[in-house]
Design an enzyme around this catalytic site. Structure first.
Site, short mmCIF file in Angstrom:
data_model
loop_
_atom_site.label_atom_id
_atom_site.label_comp_id
_atom_site.label_asym_id
_atom_site.label_seq_id
_atom_site.Cartn_x
_atom_site.Cartn_y
_atom_site.Cartn_z
CE1 TYR A 131 -3.03 3.44 10.16
CE2 TYR A 131 -2.04 1.70 8.86
CZ TYR A 131 -3.11 2.51 9.15
OH TYR A 131 -4.27 2.39 8.44
CG HIS B 82 0.56 -1.61 11.23
ND1 HIS B 82 1.54 -1.75 10.27
CD2 HIS B 82 -0.56 -2.17 10.69
CE1 HIS B 82 1.05 -2.36 9.21
NE2 HIS B 82 -0.22 -2.63 9.44
CG HIS C 88 1.17 -8.39 4.08
ND1 HIS C 88 1.54 -8.46 5.40
CD2 HIS C 88 0.22 -7.42 4.01
CE1 HIS C 88 0.84 -7.59 6.11
NE2 HIS C 88 0.02 -6.95 5.29
NE ARG D 45 -4.23 -2.95 15.35
CZ ARG D 45 -4.54 -2.82 14.06
NH1 ARG D 45 -5.01 -1.74 13.62
NH2 ARG D 45 -4.36 -3.75 13.19
NE ARG E 285 -10.02 -8.12 -0.09
CZ ARG E 285 -10.71 -8.92 0.71
NH1 ARG E 285 -11.85 -8.51 1.22
NH2 ARG E 285 -10.29 -10.13 0.97
NE ARG F 166 -3.55 -2.09 2.87
CZ ARG F 166 -4.61 -2.58 2.25
NH1 ARG F 166 -5.08 -1.95 1.18
NH2 ARG F 166 -5.19 -3.70 2.67
#
Length: 734
Positions: A506, A630, A473, A602, A443, A413
């Site tokens: 984050y 994160h 990822h 989290r 996504r 991302r």
């Protein structure tokens, strides 16, 4: 089951992307696989656990210790989270409900039963959200001269201003769509808000339905500029919904407006498993999936409480909805729409601004980044330390350095105005070998990533889309540099995305290293991602889906052996979510063997802690607050009396089946003692936090800790104070 691909899947640059999936994650005979059957009171429902997480987000809006406008912001975050839950999880459950044959979830629930449980929890949450706003936040906003006005609250002068705004900014872009024999029921786009209007011709008795879409490009709360005799020093807003509803006569001239009701739909975004297809072009297939997603089944409709029954029946019929898919909510107060209020520049009602600091090792902007890395590994912690002065600088310096021959990077991302895209293009145009792996199936970021690939390819960047059947990822960058003693590689391995905007929101860790063993593994990893390598043995890195699960299981088994021998044994893991059944089974075995386990999670957690005889030695906490936690850290004490002598790892993965089986993930060991000290400090701050921490109970509920003093700082404030003290005022950087 993922399909095994044979042959090649060729992209424009000629890079083969297909893999023999049978080469992944083969059971190692040296590691006994845990039973798939878990004690029923040890494994919690994934979806209900996620809803428990969103409950904790909602409590940030309830918590009066947070600044008022931040509390309103948390209401919006709660709503956005819930939208995603419906699109992904409820969409999946509805698909399972229609599947043949039906199969139960891990907890033995049939899809219909789980959908009922989910709805029960969501209705409780929505009621709490409404009560929070009406009974806590709206009165508090009014006390601070911030007023959300209904149409009846507007003075004649206010209405004149509102009507002027309507004529100038709203009316020209509205498109009323009637439904009659000549006009079919209109397409309703995902997450759009509409007015369902019931009309009657003045000379005919029958009713006619029309839909008016609320423009998405306009703010849903408009600030009144009219000073007026009673509005001095106040912030007064009126609703775009009310404005359109009360000006429908301009859209439907000479018709009788019988009724007008707000409604909003949510469409499924449950994964369609592109890997089960055999596309000629992956990018084209993702584009096709995005097109199909626009027309995906509706999984939820929200409507005003006073909805016209005739309208409700029509909408449910046209959208193929059951009563269980429909929710009555105050759409006129959609809290995600309150950004014009939340963004008011009122310092006393918001968190004090935070400017990330320069990492201590990078305070000299003129110092050669690569020379600094040769002196030793560096660890940066965002958003406390500057992303631009570390990660962006690393890639930018590489692009401009004539000694750099190649830049290889993964992008999962990134932002619309990502500095990395410009930097990679600049590097490619200067003649460097630039490879960028862009994950097209990230996504809700698919369209952005497709556009990025086109811009990169046009500039000569070698763009690849990863491994068929797997999402990439991992967050890694590899730089290859020509130096006097030969080629040398430099790497950045992170827990978070290459996204400048989220790096301010984050909490993530990034490791800069020139370790030949680590960079050598990354070279092999990129060969796997861009070529046909099926290498499974790595010297340092834990790579999913090749060796990561096996190595994590071995590390837990080692702690079990230490506990059996009477040596110190402890596991601390910090991540976003825990769901993988094999990892959970091994953690249960470790708890029963006497290993102390602390999990800082989290989001959702399917492992029930503190169950007598099963998970007595397992504690689970969740840290919720100003920043989104994160970072992923994994610690194993390995029999050492000095905790810093244990093994520390960090990387991109959670202990989720999807991460360990269906994604390319990277976890790296951290060997430098100063960096271990930083990671240990962070873990201890989280574990000892009395302000932001929630303790998970055996039944899946969470209880918020209560500090001894009301002004006790939490993890995020402690980290900001520590970072500020270390870097000093001179180290502050936006």
């Amino acid at each position: 089951m993922l399909r095994i691909y044979e042959g090649l899947l060729n992209q424009p640059d000629g890079v083969s992307l297909a893999r023999d999936m049978s080469s992944y994650e083969q059971p190692d005979p040296a590691v006994a696989e845990p039973s798939a059957d878990l004690p029923p009171n040890s494994y919690l429902n994934r979806d209900l656990s996620w809803l428990a997480f969103n409950y904790r987000v909602l409590q940030e809006a309830v918590d009066a210790r947070n600044p008022l406008l931040e509390r309103v912001r948390f209401l919006g975050i709660f709503g956005t989270n819930l939208d995603e839950f419906f699109m992904k999880r409820v969409g999946l459950l509805l698909r399972l409900r229609e599947s043949t044959p039906l199969s139960p979830t891990f907890e033995g629930l049939m899809p219909e039963r789980q959908l009922r449980l989910v709805r029960e929890e969501i209705e409780k949450l929505l009621l709490q959200q409404r009560d929070c706003f009406e009974n806590l936040l709206r009165p508090a906003l009014a006390e601070n001269n911030i007023h959300l006005l209904g149409w009846d609250d507007l003075s004649p002068e206010d209405r004149e201003e509102a009507d002027t705004y309507f004529r100038s900014n709203v009316f020209p872009i509205l498109t009323p769509l009637a439904v009659d024999p000549g006009h079919p029921f209109p397409f309703i786009s995902n997450l759009s808000v509409s007015l369902a209007v019931v009309l009657q011709h003045p000379d005919r008795p029958e009713h006619v339905f029309a839909r008016v879409k609320i423009p998405e490009m306009l703010p849903n709360w408009i600030r009144l500029r009219n000073a007026g005799s009673s509005s001095g020093g106040q912030f007064r807003f009126f609703s775009l919904y009310d404005l359109i509803r009360n000006n429908l006569n301009h859209l439907f001239r000479d018709m009788v407006i019988v009724d007008a009701t707000l409604f909003r739909i949510t469409r499924s975004a449950a994964a369609e498993n592109l890997e089960d297809e055999d596309p000629e072009d992956l990018r084209e297939s993702v584009q096709q999936e995005l097109h199909l997603r626009r027309f995906a089944p509706v999984v939820r409709m929200e409507h005003d409480a006073d909805v016209n029954t005739e309208v409700l029946a029509l909408l449910m019929s046209e959208l193929d909805l059951q009563a269980s898919d429909v929710y009555a909510v105050p759409l006129a107060l959609r809290f995600v729409d309150l950004s014009p209020v939340v963004d008011l520049k009122l310092a006393k009602l918001t968190f004090a601004p935070w400017s990330p600091c320069l990492p201590s090792a990078l305070t000299d902007n003129d110092a050669d980044f690569f020379s600094l890395m040769r002196k030793g590994d560096m660890l940066v912690h965002h958003p406390y330390e500057s992303f631009s002065a570390s990660v962006e600088r690393f890639v930018s310096d590489a692009a401009d350095d004539p000694k750099v021959l190649a830049i290889k990077m993964t992008l999962y991302r990134t932002g619309d105005e990502s500095p990395f895209i410009r930097t990679l293009i600049r590097a490619a145009e200067s003649g460097k070998q630039v490879v960028c792996l862009v994950e097209l199936k990230a996504r809700f970021d698919e369209q952005r990533n497709i556009m990025l690939t086109r811009a990169l390819e046009k500039a000569g960047v070698h763009v690849v889309y990863g491994v068929v059947g797997l999402k990439t990822h991992s967050k890694v960058t590899l730089i290859v540099r020509n130096e006097p003693d030969g080629l040398r590689s430099y790497a950045h391995i992170a827990t978070g995305n290459y996204h400048a905007q989220t790096a301010r929101l984050y909490t993530d860790l990034g490791l800069f290293t020139a370790s030949p063993e680590v960079t050598g593994d990354l070279i092999e990893l990129f060969n796997f991602l861009t070529g046909r390598s099926v290498k499974r043995d790595y010297k340092k890195l834990l790579i999913a889906p090749t060796n990561m699960r096996r190595q994590f299981l071995e590390l837990i088994d080692r702690e079990i052996a230490h506990a059996a021998a009477g040596r110190p044994a402890r596991v601390i893991a910090k991540m976003n979510s825990l769901e993988d059944r094999k990892i959970i089974a091994r953690l249960i075995a470790a708890s029963q063997a006497g290993v102390d386990i602390d999990l800082i999670i989290r989001g959702l957690c399917c492992l029930a802690p503190g169950v007598p005889g099963l998970t007595d030695r397992i504690r689970v906490i969740s840290v919720i607050g100003r920043f989104l936690e994160h970072s992923r850290i994994f610690y194993f004490q390995n029999g050492q009396t000095d905790p810093l002598a244990g093994d520390f790892y960090m990387g991109s993965t959670d202990w989720m089946s999807r991460n360990l089986n269906n994604r390319v993930e990277v976890v790296v060991p951290v060997s430098s003692r100063p960096l271990r000290e930083q990671m240990w400090e962070l873990l201890q701050i989280c574990l000892n936090d009395q302000r932001q921490v929630w303790d998970m109970q055996p039944d899946g509920r969470y209880v918020q800790r209560k500090p001894a003093t009301p002004d006790a700082p939490g993890t995020h404030q402690i980290m900001m104070d520590l970072t500020r003290n270390r870097c000093g005022v001179a180290g502050a950087k936006k």
